[in-house]
Design a protein around this motif. Structure first.
Motif, PDB file in Angstrom:
ATOM      1  N   TYR A 133     113.472   0.199 -36.716  1.00  0.00           N
ATOM      2  CA  TYR A 133     113.839  -0.040 -38.067  1.00  0.00           C
ATOM      3  C   TYR A 133     112.842   1.033 -38.708  1.00  0.00           C
ATOM      4  O   TYR A 133     111.706   1.325 -38.521  1.00  0.00           O
TER       5      TYR A 133
ATOM      6  N   ILE B  85     108.088  -3.136 -47.953  1.00  0.00           N
ATOM      7  CA  ILE B  85     108.212  -3.754 -46.534  1.00  0.00           C
ATOM      8  C   ILE B  85     106.607  -4.541 -46.487  1.00  0.00           C
ATOM      9  O   ILE B  85     105.696  -4.011 -46.685  1.00  0.00           O
TER      10      ILE B  85
ATOM     11  N   ILE C 153     111.710  -8.159 -41.101  1.00  0.00           N
ATOM     12  CA  ILE C 153     111.183  -6.968 -40.557  1.00  0.00           C
ATOM     13  C   ILE C 153     109.737  -7.050 -40.329  1.00  0.00           C
ATOM     14  O   ILE C 153     109.405  -6.669 -39.460  1.00  0.00           O
TER      15      ILE C 153
ATOM     16  N   ASP D  98     117.484  -7.498 -45.316  1.00  0.00           N
ATOM     17  CA  ASP D  98     116.511  -8.408 -44.377  1.00  0.00           C
ATOM     18  C   ASP D  98     117.225  -9.569 -43.857  1.00  0.00           C
ATOM     19  O   ASP D  98     117.112 -10.083 -42.670  1.00  0.00           O
TER      20      ASP D  98
ATOM     21  N   THR E 161     110.500  -9.096 -47.021  1.00  0.00           N
ATOM     22  CA  THR E 161     110.865  -8.901 -45.939  1.00  0.00           C
ATOM     23  C   THR E 161     110.671  -9.360 -44.640  1.00  0.00           C
ATOM     24  O   THR E 161     109.960  -8.963 -43.732  1.00  0.00           O
TER      25      THR E 161
END
Length: 551
Positions: free
Chosen positions: A337, A58, A74, A314, A71
């Motif tokens: 998340y 991430i 996110i 994503d 990502t």
């Protein structure tokens, strides 16, 4: 004349009184309406969880993969909300982790020690309490807790692990009773699960707030991405972890065996180290390559397939978030998340989860709360997945029941300091050598240190080792079934994460850490008692603990 005048005055006075009364009543009514309007509205709560999506993959967490920008959706959520940096799983495997999230309890209390664990409606505490608080509840995607999710008003869940393509779901509205209420949906699972959630949101008629658990199968192995991602990262060289080739002073006799005798057995590898199970075998790497080239090729294929499924998640979140915005729900929906645990992505030449090492232990956890615009951007309190249910319950206005081990950390969103908060998170992996040959162990993770005890025994004491035989690189019963009950060497490991964040040096025998280790052992015993994680029901394990506690 005077009588007539008095009559007119009285009429005027009466009219004035009526007008004043009407005005007053109107003001009271308006004040009441204003009071009602000022009362805080319960927010919708959207809990998004991907399977095995580790924080290394991430971008917002800034690891060595962040430059790949895997990502962006996110990351944008983290920028608008709060990124929690010290969130840990209590048992790094799918079913036990999900059980701890639903129950707010450690594995022994909720009964889900391993992948055979089951959580019936009587223990589905989180959705039950959400319903009691006035929420409409739904569970869509990967459930993996065996029993029917009856505590939810609506469910459409994958059977067990589920399939990546054209997945079958168990549908509350399907024909037949659980587990035969199956329907099949065409498409890639990440696309399909997003479609199902958007459909449920679009068809809602209730004026209640919603509590929705939206769970992806991806990026669980073996990785299968939607075809549109086949070329994603094709021409990119994925950055490698620094300890992929050199394991340095990592591990112990518990993870290597006496004089390295079990190096080729314990822990699925990226390289050829484990000839029975390594990622190169699964990724069709040329077996004639040199050790280094084999490892490099295996790693690139492994990470690209993994990140292609991450990219699918994503992009689908972007689609889901756009739906919330277009339908006026974004500004009243708390979005969380996370992944169900971490994942080893080649660190120390290891893959999969299960281990208490950082890649496997640490969970991503990002919260966007539209009603908390001044929430901190980053939080570093020590949180674990038993705290997730209490956290969400407090957002809904519900107190944490005493049967839950976790505690709410919702006040951190108001920049408050947590009172009497834990200084270390207890961990236990029970399965012992199942699937990826990871020895059973438990330990404690504090802000700066980690202490692990590998006791190396299955919780089921039968059959005896005399019933087993060793052939090649695996143990087997006489009937040919590979067991997970062969004991492995016992050992302690200690890592000073402030000086050694990559866990390259097991410093358990370094005298300068003697006092820290002693203090951590005391805390470990206290938490084992507090969370009913002792081995009173497993005397063969307690005997190992007693024999080696002071090693």
């Amino acid at each position: 004349m005077k009588i007539e005048l008095r009559s007119k005055v009285k009429k005027l006075m009466l009219a004035s009184s009526i007008i004043a009364c009407l005005a007053s009543c109107s003001n009271v009514e308006q004040a009441a309406k204003s009071t009602i309007a000022a009362e805080p509205k319960q927010p919708n709560i959207l809990f998004i969880m991907s399977d095995d999506h580790t924080r290394q993959a991430i971008g917002a967490y800034g690891g060595h993969l962040a430059p790949l920008n895997p990502t962006p959706t996110i990351d944008a959520l983290a920028k608008q909300g709060t990124r929690f940096d010290n969130v840990f799983v209590t048992n790094s495997i799918c079913t036990p982790s999900r059980a701890s999230i639903i129950t707010g309890q450690y594995s022994q209390a909720n009964g889900a020690l391993d992948l055979d664990g089951k959580i019936g409606v009587e223990k589905q505490y989180l959705p039950t309490l959400m319903s009691g608080a006035g929420y409409e509840t739904a569970m869509i995607g990967k459930w993996h807790l065996k029993k029917e999710p009856l505590a939810f008003d609506y469910y459409k869940v994958l059977p067990n692990q589920g399939k990546y393509f054209d997945p079958v779901f168990r549908d509350i509205n399907g024909k037949g009773k659980w587990p035969n209420n199956k329907v099949q949906v065409e498409g890639h699972s990440s696309d399909v699960i997003t479609d199902l959630t958007i459909e449920w949101l679009s068809k809602r008629t209730s004026d209640k707030p919603f509590f929705l658990m939206h769970h992806y199968k991806a990026p669980h192995d073996m990785f299968e991405n939607a075809p549109r991602y086949d070329d994603y990262l094709a021409d990119v060289t994925i950055p490698e972890p620094g300890n992929l080739y050199d394991r340095k002073n990592f591990g112990s006799v518990a993870t290597r065996g006496e004089n390295g005798a079990m190096v080729s057995e314990l822990g699925t590898s990226v390289s050829k180290r484990n000839p029975r199970r390594n990622m190169g075998i699964h990724m069709d790497v040329d077996q004639d390559l040199s050790e280094h080239d084999y490892t490099a090729d295996s790693y690139q294929r492994y990470l690209k397939r993994y990140l292609r499924t991450v990219k699918g998640v994503d992009d689908n979140l972007a689609r889901l978030f756009e739906h919330l915005k277009a339908n006026g729900q974004w500004e009243n929906t708390v979005i969380i998340y996370t992944g169900d645990q971490g994942m080893m992505l080649g660190e120390h030449d290891l893959i999969d989860k299960r281990w208490m090492y950082e890649g496997s232990l640490r969970m991503p956890f990002i919260v966007y709360h539209p009603g908390k615009p001044d929430a901190p951007k980053v939080n570093d309190d020590i949180i674990n997945n038993t705290d997730f249910a209490p956290f969400m319950l407090e957002l809904a206005g519900v107190e944490t029941p005493e049967k839950m081990h976790g505690k709410s950390f919702a006040s951190t969103l108001d920049n408050e300091t947590l009172d009497n908060w834990r200084t270390g998170s207890y961990y236990r992996y029970w399965m012992h050598r199942a699937h990826h040959d990871v020895p059973a162990h438990f330990g404690l993770r504090t802000a700066e240190h980690k202490l692990i005890f590998f006791y190396g025994a299955h919780y089921d004491a039968t059959p005896n080792q005399s019933d087993l035989k060793y052939a090649g690189h695996k143990w087997s019963r006489k009937d040919g079934v590979v067991p997970s009950k062969v004991a492995t060497p016992v050992a302690w490991e200690f890592y000073d994460l402030s000086a050694d964040p990559k866990e390259d040096n097991n410093a358990y025998n370094d005298p300068k850490y003697k006092d820290i280790i002693a203090t951590m052992k005391v805390e470990m015993l206290q938490q084992r008692q507090q969370y009913a994680e002792t081995d009173v029901n497993y005397p063969h394990i307690q005997a190992i603990i007693d024999a080696h506690w002071n090693d």
